[in-house]
Design a protein around this motif. Sequence first.
Motif, mmCIF file in Angstrom:
data_model
loop_
_atom_site.group_PDB
_atom_site.id
_atom_site.type_symbol
_atom_site.label_atom_id
_atom_site.label_comp_id
_atom_site.label_asym_id
_atom_site.label_seq_id
_atom_site.Cartn_x
_atom_site.Cartn_y
_atom_site.Cartn_z
ATOM 1 N N GLU A 199 64.473 30.527 4.886
ATOM 2 C CA GLU A 199 65.485 30.276 5.922
ATOM 3 C C GLU A 199 64.822 30.211 7.310
ATOM 4 O OE1 GLU A 199 68.488 29.408 8.111
ATOM 5 O OE2 GLU A 199 68.457 29.156 5.933
ATOM 6 N N THR A 200 63.920 31.145 7.567
ATOM 7 C CA THR A 200 63.246 31.162 8.884
ATOM 8 C C THR A 200 62.409 29.898 9.054
ATOM 9 O OG1 THR A 200 63.221 33.563 8.848
ATOM 10 C CG2 THR A 200 61.738 32.510 10.400
ATOM 11 N N ARG A 201 61.727 29.468 7.964
ATOM 12 C CA ARG A 201 60.916 28.234 8.060
ATOM 13 C C ARG A 201 61.789 26.998 8.264
ATOM 14 N NH1 ARG A 201 56.145 29.497 3.645
ATOM 15 N NH2 ARG A 201 54.828 30.682 5.087
ATOM 16 N N LYS A 202 62.989 27.020 7.683
ATOM 17 C CA LYS A 202 63.929 25.913 7.933
ATOM 18 C C LYS A 202 64.276 25.862 9.415
ATOM 19 C CE LYS A 202 66.396 25.078 3.697
ATOM 20 N NZ LYS A 202 67.245 25.918 2.875
ATOM 21 N N GLN A 203 64.480 27.035 10.000
ATOM 22 C CA GLN A 203 64.791 27.089 11.444
ATOM 23 C C GLN A 203 63.599 26.585 12.266
ATOM 24 O OE1 GLN A 203 66.350 30.933 12.668
ATOM 25 N NE2 GLN A 203 67.599 31.068 10.826
ATOM 26 N N ILE A 204 62.375 26.960 11.850
ATOM 27 C CA ILE A 204 61.165 26.464 12.540
ATOM 28 C C ILE A 204 61.107 24.938 12.431
ATOM 29 C CG2 ILE A 204 58.619 26.386 12.458
ATOM 30 C CD1 ILE A 204 58.663 29.393 11.779
ATOM 31 N N ASP A 205 61.407 24.393 11.242
ATOM 32 C CA ASP A 205 61.410 22.925 11.063
ATOM 33 C C ASP A 205 62.389 22.261 12.036
ATOM 34 O OD1 ASP A 205 59.551 23.061 9.062
ATOM 35 O OD2 ASP A 205 60.974 22.827 7.410
ATOM 36 N N GLY A 206 63.542 22.900 12.223
ATOM 37 C CA GLY A 206 64.544 22.343 13.148
ATOM 38 C C GLY A 206 64.045 22.345 14.585
ATOM 39 N N VAL A 207 63.401 23.446 14.974
ATOM 40 C CA VAL A 207 62.842 23.532 16.329
ATOM 41 C C VAL A 207 61.718 22.500 16.476
ATOM 42 C CG1 VAL A 207 61.575 25.013 17.951
ATOM 43 C CG2 VAL A 207 63.486 25.953 16.652
ATOM 44 N N ASP A 208 60.864 22.376 15.439
ATOM 45 C CA ASP A 208 59.754 21.401 15.502
ATOM 46 C C ASP A 208 60.291 19.983 15.703
ATOM 47 O OD1 ASP A 208 57.997 23.446 15.119
ATOM 48 O OD2 ASP A 208 57.470 22.945 13.056
ATOM 49 N N LYS A 209 61.395 19.675 15.031
ATOM 50 C CA LYS A 209 62.000 18.340 15.171
ATOM 51 C C LYS A 209 62.372 18.087 16.636
ATOM 52 C CE LYS A 209 65.681 15.571 13.048
ATOM 53 N NZ LYS A 209 66.612 15.409 14.172
ATOM 54 N N GLN A 210 62.966 19.099 17.260
ATOM 55 C CA GLN A 210 63.345 18.945 18.676
ATOM 56 C C GLN A 210 62.097 18.801 19.560
ATOM 57 O OE1 GLN A 210 66.394 21.779 20.203
ATOM 58 N NE2 GLN A 210 66.418 22.537 18.111
ATOM 59 N N ILE A 211 61.057 19.591 19.259
ATOM 60 C CA ILE A 211 59.820 19.516 20.058
ATOM 61 C C ILE A 211 59.229 18.108 19.955
ATOM 62 C CG2 ILE A 211 57.421 20.344 20.232
ATOM 63 C CD1 ILE A 211 58.447 23.126 19.366
ATOM 64 N N ILE A 212 59.229 17.549 18.720
ATOM 65 C CA ILE A 212 58.660 16.202 18.518
ATOM 66 C C ILE A 212 59.433 15.170 19.332
ATOM 67 C CG2 ILE A 212 58.328 14.361 16.798
ATOM 68 C CD1 ILE A 212 57.761 16.760 14.780
ATOM 69 N N GLU A 213 60.765 15.274 19.310
ATOM 70 C CA GLU A 213 61.574 14.314 20.087
ATOM 71 C C GLU A 213 61.259 14.432 21.578
ATOM 72 O OE1 GLU A 213 65.282 14.402 16.901
ATOM 73 O OE2 GLU A 213 65.595 15.236 18.903
ATOM 74 N N LEU A 214 61.132 15.662 22.046
ATOM 75 C CA LEU A 214 60.848 15.870 23.475
ATOM 76 C C LEU A 214 59.433 15.419 23.835
ATOM 77 C CD1 LEU A 214 62.643 19.292 24.025
ATOM 78 C CD2 LEU A 214 63.323 17.071 24.938
ATOM 79 N N LEU A 215 58.482 15.664 22.914
ATOM 80 C CA LEU A 215 57.100 15.219 23.190
ATOM 81 C C LEU A 215 57.032 13.698 23.240
ATOM 82 C CD1 LEU A 215 54.880 17.657 21.085
ATOM 83 C CD2 LEU A 215 55.004 17.488 23.578
ATOM 84 N N GLU A 216 57.825 13.044 22.365
ATOM 85 C CA GLU A 216 57.822 11.588 22.380
ATOM 86 C C GLU A 216 58.423 11.075 23.696
ATOM 87 O OE1 GLU A 216 58.769 9.897 18.615
ATOM 88 O OE2 GLU A 216 58.332 7.888 19.365
ATOM 89 N N GLU A 217 59.489 11.740 24.142
ATOM 90 C CA GLU A 217 60.096 11.372 25.427
ATOM 91 C C GLU A 217 59.077 11.578 26.560
ATOM 92 O OE1 GLU A 217 63.994 13.202 25.685
ATOM 93 O OE2 GLU A 217 63.935 13.023 27.874
ATOM 94 N N ARG A 218 58.322 12.691 26.491
ATOM 95 C CA ARG A 218 57.303 12.976 27.518
ATOM 96 C C ARG A 218 56.221 11.894 27.517
ATOM 97 N NH1 ARG A 218 52.812 15.747 29.498
ATOM 98 N NH2 ARG A 218 53.345 17.379 30.991
ATOM 99 N N MET A 219 55.777 11.501 26.301
ATOM 100 C CA MET A 219 54.717 10.489 26.208
ATOM 101 C C MET A 219 55.175 9.131 26.738
ATOM 102 S SD MET A 219 52.004 11.971 25.327
ATOM 103 C CE MET A 219 50.908 10.633 24.937
ATOM 104 N N LYS A 220 56.470 8.824 26.581
ATOM 105 C CA LYS A 220 56.974 7.559 27.146
ATOM 106 C C LYS A 220 56.863 7.594 28.667
ATOM 107 C CE LYS A 220 60.236 6.505 23.452
ATOM 108 N NZ LYS A 220 61.622 6.738 23.057
ATOM 109 N N LEU A 221 57.121 8.757 29.256
ATOM 110 C CA LEU A 221 56.997 8.889 30.720
ATOM 111 C C LEU A 221 55.521 8.828 31.126
ATOM 112 C CD1 LEU A 221 59.717 11.635 31.158
ATOM 113 C CD2 LEU A 221 59.882 9.249 31.893
ATOM 114 N N VAL A 222 54.663 9.407 30.300
ATOM 115 C CA VAL A 222 53.215 9.331 30.567
ATOM 116 C C VAL A 222 52.765 7.858 30.559
ATOM 117 C CG1 VAL A 222 50.930 9.887 29.594
ATOM 118 C CG2 VAL A 222 52.684 11.678 29.764
#
Length: 89
Positions: A5-28
Amino acid sequence: MNLDETRKQIDGVDKQIIELLEERMKLVQEVIAYKKENNLPVLDNSRENIVLEKTRERVENPIFADSIVATFQDIMKNSRNFQEIELEQ
Ligand SMILES: C=C(O[C@@H]1C=C(C(=O)O)C=C[C@H]1O)C(=O)O
């Protein structure tokens, strides 16, 4: 504590981090286009220091501060690597 269950929650957070990193890279990408046009260097130490200071201030729990600041150092190092590669094109 349930590991799966905790790893599922980590996967969910990782998904959000990836989306935000992609948004950051577009600005870069926009930053590097500007730097190319204006003949500016990739590295801007003063900007990086401001980003790192703000990061440290924004972390709520001080026991996480060093890890999160180090993560942002890595993010900016990889952002610079990406920009160097884009400049070679
Ligand atoms: C994106 C930039 O280029 C570099 C990378 C940075 C970043 O990823 O935040 C910050 C400063 C620069 O060293 C920038 O100048 O804003």
